[in-house]
Every structure is written in structure tokens, then in C-alpha cells.
Scaffold this motif. Structure first.
Motif, PDB file in Angstrom:
ATOM      1  N   ASP A   3       0.808  -1.231   0.000  1.00 38.67           N
ATOM      2  CA  ASP A   3       0.000   0.000   0.000  1.00 38.67           C
ATOM      3  C   ASP A   3       0.836   1.274   0.000  1.00 38.67           C
ATOM      4  OD1 ASP A   3      -2.171  -1.567  -0.024  1.00 38.67           O
ATOM      5  OD2 ASP A   3      -2.615  -1.407   2.115  1.00 38.67           O
ATOM      6  N   THR A   4       1.906   1.273   0.784  1.00 38.18           N
ATOM      7  CA  THR A   4       2.722   2.485   0.867  1.00 38.18           C
ATOM      8  C   THR A   4       3.322   2.806  -0.498  1.00 38.18           C
ATOM      9  OG1 THR A   4       3.284   1.822   3.110  1.00 38.18           O
ATOM     10  CG2 THR A   4       4.612   3.576   2.157  1.00 38.18           C
ATOM     11  N   LEU A   5       3.889   1.783  -1.130  1.00 37.72           N
ATOM     12  CA  LEU A   5       4.490   1.966  -2.457  1.00 37.72           C
ATOM     13  C   LEU A   5       3.425   2.419  -3.459  1.00 37.72           C
ATOM     14  CD1 LEU A   5       6.867   1.696  -4.410  1.00 37.72           C
ATOM     15  CD2 LEU A   5       6.275  -0.704  -4.696  1.00 37.72           C
ATOM     16  N   SER A   6       2.277   1.763  -3.368  1.00 33.75           N
ATOM     17  CA  SER A   6       1.192   2.060  -4.285  1.00 33.75           C
ATOM     18  C   SER A   6       0.738   3.523  -4.144  1.00 33.75           C
ATOM     19  CB  SER A   6       0.046   1.103  -3.965  1.00 33.75           C
ATOM     20  OG  SER A   6      -0.973   1.259  -4.864  1.00 33.75           O
ATOM     21  N   ASP A   7       0.622   4.003  -2.895  1.00 33.43           N
ATOM     22  CA  ASP A   7       0.214   5.396  -2.666  1.00 33.43           C
ATOM     23  C   ASP A   7       1.236   6.366  -3.241  1.00 33.43           C
ATOM     24  OD1 ASP A   7      -1.949   4.447  -1.376  1.00 33.43           O
ATOM     25  OD2 ASP A   7      -1.286   4.928   0.663  1.00 33.43           O
ATOM     26  N   ARG A   8       2.515   6.044  -2.986  1.00 29.40           N
ATOM     27  CA  ARG A   8       3.569   6.949  -3.459  1.00 29.40           C
ATOM     28  C   ARG A   8       3.568   7.037  -4.987  1.00 29.40           C
ATOM     29  NH1 ARG A   8       8.070   8.308  -0.270  1.00 29.40           N
ATOM     30  NH2 ARG A   8       8.555   9.473  -2.151  1.00 29.40           N
TER      31      ARG A   8
END
Ligand code: GDP
Length: 297
Positions: A3-8
Motif C-alpha cells: 500500500d505504501t508503495l502504491s500510494d507513493r
């Protein structure tokens, strides 16, 4: 998952998509942000470099920048590069093309999810492929290991080799093979002893077992949450045994994705399955295009 990577990445690409025209500097600025996002996701540096160079080279091409939808085209290039990073379009499935019993050797560090993954794979082979499966634990180091596999076997209704106290791993492997032949088993899953770190005595034990059991698949189980450590562990194992693939566990809790994104290019080994939860059906064949799709939202 991731999720973190996806948001960034999502915020970088929303900006690109929102603009009608793009110039080379826009692409380079976006790639600088993507680079930071990948490094924060714990992707190995050489893999990040290769990715950024490849995407930049393709994206600054005049046909992309002059097209009607340059932002979307750049995202498509990124998607394809992510798929490649994750192992490409055609990740080989399990190779069971051998005379039965086909042996799958499960190896990995303690706590990586090796025993759970053995039971998950057994269930999958039985239920999805109609295979007759037998499991055996060769872990004589950890007192409750053999019993743990027996209990999991009951939960997934897959037979486990009866436990005989005092046997050595190679003796258990020999007995498992004999038993599998007698029962006309299709697939024999051997769960080797876990280790705290890469340790030579256990590596030698694993090699001795492999020499007896001649596995068709030797699958390394690693924990996705450990990021680059998972990749380093895979490299160490690959230097000692003939790994045919990786099972990446705990992908359900991994917001970053560094292990998944570095594994193939650093180790040359394909991720064949993803563990996605504690339940015994929480395992999926690893599909790079689906994972890339999830990351890009
Ligand atoms: P081993 O020491 O490598 O054999 O590890 P185990 O199979 O005993 O697993 C250790 C813990 O990790 C157990 O509590 C498992 O339920 C958990 N586990 C294994 N795979 C996964 C996974 O894919 N996702 C999650 N969330 N937990 C997992």
C-alpha cells in the motif's frame, strides 16, 4: 499489499496523467520521485537503477511525448517495467513432470512460514490439481516441528509420514520415499529443518537430503516483511542448493514490496507463490502482471 508503495507511485502518476503535454524534464522529475519511492520500499539499488534507466529511455522517446496521452503512455511503460521486475509475464509454475512420487523440498529460515507453506501447498495440490499428497517433516532440531506438521496435515486432510523418534533427516527422507511409493503418492512434500541464519551444518544436511530425495522442486520460503534480508537469504541458499523457486510469505502485511521487486533480478530465481495470510488456503500462484496492477492501482 504494497500500500505504501502504491500510494507513493499513485500520486506521482496522477500528476503526470493530469497534464496534457509532457516534456523530457517532466519525465525526469517524475522518475526522480519514483526512484525515491522504490528505495523507500527497500528495492535493491541495482534493480532500481535498471528500472529507472529503462523507463526513462523509453518514456523520453519522441513518440511518447508527442502522443495525445503522454501521461498514460508513461504509466503503461512503468507497468511493463514493474512486471519485468517482478519476474516477467511467464513465471514458471510448479514443475511436476517426473515419475511419481514427485518430490518438493521446502527450505528456509525458522519463522519464515515454511511449515505453514508446506501445508498450504499440499492443500492446493490436493484440492486444485487432484493430487495424492504426502508430507513429511525432517526437522529433528526443533522438538515440536514434526508434530506441528502432523496437526496441519489433519487440518488440510493430507497424510503425514508417521513420526518415529530418534531418526535422522536422511533416514526420514528415505522412509518417506518408500512410503510414498507404496501408497502411490503423486507428490511428496519434504519440510526440512528451519535455521536461525544461514548455517553450514544445516546446509550440509539439506544437501544430503536432496541427494537422496532428488527433488523436482526445491522451494525457498522467505518472509516478505524482511525486505532485502529475504533477498540476501535467497542468494545464500541459491549458492548452496539448486533452488527452483521462492515462496514469499506474509505479502498480506507487506506495505513496501522490496523483496518481491528485487528477488528475480538479484537472485535469478522466480517467485512461484505468495503467502497472503495465516489461513491454510491463503496461498496464490505469483502473477507479476496482477501484482503490478495492484501496485499501480
Ligand atoms: P516456520 O518456522 O518457517 O516453519 O514458520 P511457520 O510455518 O511455523 O509460521 C510462522 C508463523 O507465520 C505462523 O504463525 C504462521 O501462521 C504465520 N504465517 C505463515 N505464512 C504466513 C502468511 O503468508 N501471512 C501471514 N499473515 N502469516 C503467515
Amino acid at each position: 499489499m504494497f500500500d505504501t508503495l502504491s500510494d507513493r507511485l499513485g500520486s506521482v502518476f496522477d500528476k503526470l496523467r493530469g497534464r496534457g503535454a509532457l516534456n523530457e524534464q517532466d519525465v525526469r522529475d517524475a522518475m526522480r520521485e519514483v526512484r525515491i519511492a522504490l528505495l523507500e520500499a527497500d528495492v535493491a539499488l541495482p534493480v532500481v537503477r535498471r528500472f529507472i534507466d529503462s523507463v526513462t529511455e523509453q518514456a523520453v522517446g519522441q513518440s511518447v511525448l508527442r502522443s495525445v496521452t503522454p501521461g498514460q503512455q508513461v504509466v503503461k511503460i512503468v507497468n511493463d517495467a514493474l512486471v519485468d521486475m517482478l519476474g516477467g509475464e511467464d513465471v514458471p509454475g510448479l514443475d511436476l513432470n517426473a515419475a511419481p512420487p514427485v518430490v518438493i523440498l521446502m527450505v528456509g529460515l525458522q519463522g519464515s512460514g515454511k511449515t505453514t507453506s508446506t501445508a498450504k501447498l499440499a492443500k492446493l495440490l490436493k484440492e486444485k490439481q487432484g493430487k495424492k499428497v504426502l508430507m513429511a517433516s525432517l526437522d529433528v532440531n526443533r522438538p515440536a516441528a514434526q508434530e506441528q506438521l502432523r496437526v496441519l496435515g489433519e487440518q488440510v486432510s493430507v497424510a503425514t509420514l508417521p513420526i518415529i523418534e530418534g531418526q535422522q533427516p536422511t533416514e526420514i527422507a528415505t522412509r518417506a520415499l518408500q512410503s510414498a511409493r507404496l501408497q502411490a503418492i503423486d507428490v511428496l512434500l519434504l519440510d526440512t529443518a528451519g535455521r536461525l541464519h544461514v548455517d553450514q551444518a544445516l546446509m550440509d544436511e539439506m544437501k544430503a537430503v536432496a541427494a537422496i530425495a532428488t527433488p523436482r522442486e526445491t522451494l525457498l520460503v522467505v518472509d516478505s516483511l524482511t525486505g532485502q534480508d529475504a533477498v540476501n537469504v535467497a542468494q545464500s541458499f541459491a549458492g548452496q542448493v539448486d533452488l527452483t523457486g521462492v515462496i514469499l510469505t506474509r505479502m498480506d502485511g507487506d506495505a513496501r514490496g522490496g523483496a518481491a521487486l528485487s528477488m528475480r533480478h538479484v537472485t535469478g530465481k522466480p517467485i512461484k507463490f505468495a503467502g497472503t495470510g495465516e489461513k491454510l488456503d491463503a496461498i496464490e500462484p505469483f502473477q507479476p502482471s496482477r501484482v503490478a496492477g495492484r501496485i499501480l492501482g
